[in-house]
Write a protein that holds these residues in place. Structure first.
Motif, PDB file in Angstrom:
ATOM      1  N   ILE A 138       0.928  -1.193   0.356  1.00 25.42           N
ATOM      2  CA  ILE A 138      -0.029  -0.002  -0.009  1.00 25.42           C
ATOM      3  C   ILE A 138       0.934   1.342   0.026  1.00 25.42           C
ATOM      4  N   PRO A 139       0.966   2.164  -0.969  1.00 26.36           N
ATOM      5  CA  PRO A 139       1.851   3.027  -0.950  1.00 26.36           C
ATOM      6  C   PRO A 139       1.301   4.379  -0.098  1.00 26.36           C
ATOM      7  N   PHE A 140       2.284   4.641   0.913  1.00 22.57           N
ATOM      8  CA  PHE A 140       2.070   5.819   1.547  1.00 22.57           C
ATOM      9  C   PHE A 140       3.180   6.906   1.172  1.00 22.57           C
ATOM     10  N   VAL A 141       2.885   8.117   1.499  1.00 20.52           N
ATOM     11  CA  VAL A 141       3.937   9.309   0.976  1.00 20.52           C
ATOM     12  C   VAL A 141       4.030  10.008   2.240  1.00 20.52           C
ATOM     13  N   GLN A 142       5.451  10.700   2.281  1.00 27.80           N
ATOM     14  CA  GLN A 142       5.844  11.549   3.257  1.00 27.80           C
ATOM     15  C   GLN A 142       5.964  12.860   2.748  1.00 27.80           C
ATOM     16  N   GLN A 143       5.354  13.896   3.586  1.00 30.39           N
ATOM     17  CA  GLN A 143       5.717  15.280   2.749  1.00 30.39           C
ATOM     18  C   GLN A 143       5.741  16.407   3.789  1.00 30.39           C
ATOM     19  N   VAL A 144       6.610  17.190   3.691  1.00 28.83           N
ATOM     20  CA  VAL A 144       6.972  18.278   4.708  1.00 28.83           C
ATOM     21  C   VAL A 144       6.088  19.460   4.294  1.00 28.83           C
ATOM     22  N   GLU A 145       5.499  20.373   5.176  1.00 31.60           N
ATOM     23  CA  GLU A 145       4.511  21.355   4.924  1.00 31.60           C
ATOM     24  C   GLU A 145       5.138  22.529   5.608  1.00 31.60           C
ATOM     25  N   ILE A 146       5.702  23.443   5.024  1.00 33.74           N
ATOM     26  CA  ILE A 146       6.232  24.483   5.928  1.00 33.74           C
ATOM     27  C   ILE A 146       5.382  25.787   5.678  1.00 33.74           C
ATOM     28  N   HIS A 147       4.903  26.271   6.777  1.00 29.42           N
ATOM     29  CA  HIS A 147       4.030  27.541   6.794  1.00 29.42           C
ATOM     30  C   HIS A 147       4.711  29.055   7.155  1.00 29.42           C
ATOM     31  N   LEU A 148       4.681  29.766   6.408  1.00 30.11           N
ATOM     32  CA  LEU A 148       5.226  31.114   6.299  1.00 30.11           C
ATOM     33  C   LEU A 148       4.378  32.252   6.731  1.00 30.11           C
ATOM     34  N   GLU A 149       4.608  33.184   7.620  1.00 26.53           N
ATOM     35  CA  GLU A 149       3.809  34.195   8.080  1.00 26.53           C
ATOM     36  C   GLU A 149       4.679  35.240   8.062  1.00 26.53           C
ATOM     37  N   ASN A 150       4.725  36.143   7.120  1.00 25.75           N
ATOM     38  CA  ASN A 150       5.617  37.258   7.121  1.00 25.75           C
ATOM     39  C   ASN A 150       7.048  36.909   7.222  1.00 25.75           C
ATOM     40  N   HIS A 193       8.337  20.874  -3.988  1.00 26.95           N
ATOM     41  CA  HIS A 193       7.284  20.373  -4.810  1.00 26.95           C
ATOM     42  C   HIS A 193       6.419  21.170  -5.442  1.00 26.95           C
ATOM     43  N   ARG A 194       5.906  22.210  -4.608  1.00 21.26           N
ATOM     44  CA  ARG A 194       5.071  23.615  -4.820  1.00 21.26           C
ATOM     45  C   ARG A 194       4.879  24.409  -3.762  1.00 21.26           C
ATOM     46  N   CYS A 195       4.383  25.504  -3.943  1.00 23.26           N
ATOM     47  CA  CYS A 195       4.207  26.506  -3.028  1.00 23.26           C
ATOM     48  C   CYS A 195       2.902  27.416  -3.436  1.00 23.26           C
ATOM     49  N   MET A 196       2.358  28.030  -2.423  1.00 20.89           N
ATOM     50  CA  MET A 196       0.964  28.636  -2.658  1.00 20.89           C
ATOM     51  C   MET A 196       0.871  29.765  -1.613  1.00 20.89           C
ATOM     52  N   GLY A 197       0.667  30.826  -2.057  1.00 19.89           N
ATOM     53  CA  GLY A 197       0.349  32.163  -1.231  1.00 19.89           C
ATOM     54  C   GLY A 197       0.831  33.513  -1.642  1.00 19.89           C
ATOM     55  N   LYS A 198       1.168  34.545  -0.682  1.00 23.92           N
ATOM     56  CA  LYS A 198       1.946  35.472  -1.222  1.00 23.92           C
ATOM     57  C   LYS A 198       3.311  35.516  -1.056  1.00 23.92           C
ATOM     58  N   LEU A 199       4.044  34.890  -1.807  1.00 27.20           N
ATOM     59  CA  LEU A 199       5.398  34.579  -1.722  1.00 27.20           C
ATOM     60  C   LEU A 199       6.218  35.292  -2.661  1.00 27.20           C
ATOM     61  N   THR A 200       7.606  35.385  -2.584  1.00 25.61           N
ATOM     62  CA  THR A 200       8.368  35.812  -3.456  1.00 25.61           C
ATOM     63  C   THR A 200       9.482  34.769  -3.420  1.00 25.61           C
ATOM     64  N   TYR A 201      10.090  34.624  -4.574  1.00 21.12           N
ATOM     65  CA  TYR A 201      11.377  33.632  -4.798  1.00 21.12           C
ATOM     66  C   TYR A 201      12.656  34.159  -5.021  1.00 21.12           C
ATOM     67  N   GLY A 202      13.586  33.606  -4.292  1.00 17.40           N
ATOM     68  CA  GLY A 202      14.944  34.148  -4.708  1.00 17.40           C
ATOM     69  C   GLY A 202      15.905  33.130  -4.614  1.00 17.40           C
ATOM     70  N   VAL A 203      17.204  33.453  -4.704  1.00 22.16           N
ATOM     71  CA  VAL A 203      18.279  32.394  -4.599  1.00 22.16           C
ATOM     72  C   VAL A 203      19.213  33.136  -3.232  1.00 22.16           C
ATOM     73  N   TYR A 204      19.196  32.325  -2.292  1.00 19.04           N
ATOM     74  CA  TYR A 204      20.196  32.672  -1.299  1.00 19.04           C
ATOM     75  C   TYR A 204      21.770  32.533  -1.494  1.00 19.04           C
ATOM     76  N   LYS A 205      22.423  33.699  -1.501  1.00 18.05           N
ATOM     77  CA  LYS A 205      23.833  33.588  -1.642  1.00 18.05           C
ATOM     78  C   LYS A 205      24.605  34.064  -0.568  1.00 18.05           C
ATOM     79  N   THR A 206      25.895  33.434  -0.105  1.00 21.31           N
ATOM     80  CA  THR A 206      26.253  33.712   1.072  1.00 21.31           C
ATOM     81  C   THR A 206      27.369  34.964   0.740  1.00 21.31           C
TER      82      THR A 206
END
Length: 242
Positions: free
Chosen positions: A34-46, A57-70
């Motif tokens: 029986i196929p079960f799947v594990q998935q992490v869900e991260i909630h952001l509030e400002n 995998h996917r994201c949804m909301g009022k989010l901006t994307y960038g690339v972290y660089k050191t």
């Protein structure tokens, strides 16, 4: 930043199509996997999150994307003096939810959250880093050839430290449960396998031979940790009990 680990199961139609009684065989069926799947869900509030490269995998909301660089954030942080390689990864900021790539049954991970205090720098195996809050500075530290061969964790480790006067959080994923222990002054930790998954900057690590076969105990190469600080360890991984 909040997160939860979800276990997703097949739909009711899947159980019907495969002629499986859901109530009686939900967790185990003698002849059908029986196929079960594990998935992490991260909630952001400002807030923001830095995730492992390639893990979205996917994201949804009022989010901006960038690339972290050191490059621009390491100038005034002590981590800049102890890392050799720049680190870059996806970063998402705003309000919404970020979902990481699902993992099939048989490849589930045990997740451990570690608070990054202002005075601590952690060094973790690169393979266990999953995500962290966006007030964390990341760098990567190259391993010696002997360490690479023994740990199987690639060319480098991830070094993390919270921004000055802030408290960050990093979440790690290991194949077996992990816990935090402390090493006090005068104590030494010796392990015959890749027992330690991370440690703070007060700890020194060596991978060397303890005696010789037939002489001096014959343990061969072992991991040796000394100093004062914290370590993240996975006791049951070497026993195959993950």
């Amino acid at each position: 930043m909040r997160y939860q680990v979800n276990i997703l199961e097949p739909t009711d139609d899947w159980y019907l199509q495969n002629n499986i009684n859901k109530e009686a065989n939900k967790l185990y069926h003698p002849t059908r996997n029986i196929p079960f799947v594990q998935q992490v869900e991260i909630h952001l509030e400002n807030s923001g999150v830095i995730i492992q490269k390639g893990s979205l995998h996917r994201c949804m909301g009022k989010l901006t994307y960038g690339v972290y660089k050191t490059d621009n954030r390491l100038k005034d942080v002590w981590i800049a003096m102890t890392t050799e390689t720049d680190y870059n990864a996806p970063i998402y900021k705003g309000t919404g939810a970020v979902y990481l790539e699902p993992r099939q049954k048989g490849y589930f991970l045990h997740y451990t959250a570690v608070d990054l205090l202002d005075s601590e720098q952690w060094e973790f195996d690169d393979g266990i880093f999953r995500f962290c809050s966006d007030n964390v500075v990341l760098g990567s530290k190259k391993l010696k050839v002997r360490q690479m061969a023994a740990s199987g964790d690639g060319l480098c480790r991830v070094a993390l430290k919270a921004l000055p006067n802030q408290k960050g959080k990093v979440v790690l994923g290991t194949t077996a449960p992990a816990k935090m222990i402390e090493l006090n002054k005068g104590e030494t930790l010796i392990a015959d396998y890749d027992f330690v998954k991370g440690f703070t900057n007060g700890i020194t690590e060596e991978y060397k031979k303890m005696g010789h076969f037939g002489k001096g105990g014959g343990e061969g190469y072992v991991w040796i940790y000394e100093g004062v600080g914290k370590l993240l360890v996975s006791e049951t991984e070497g026993m195959g009990l993950g």
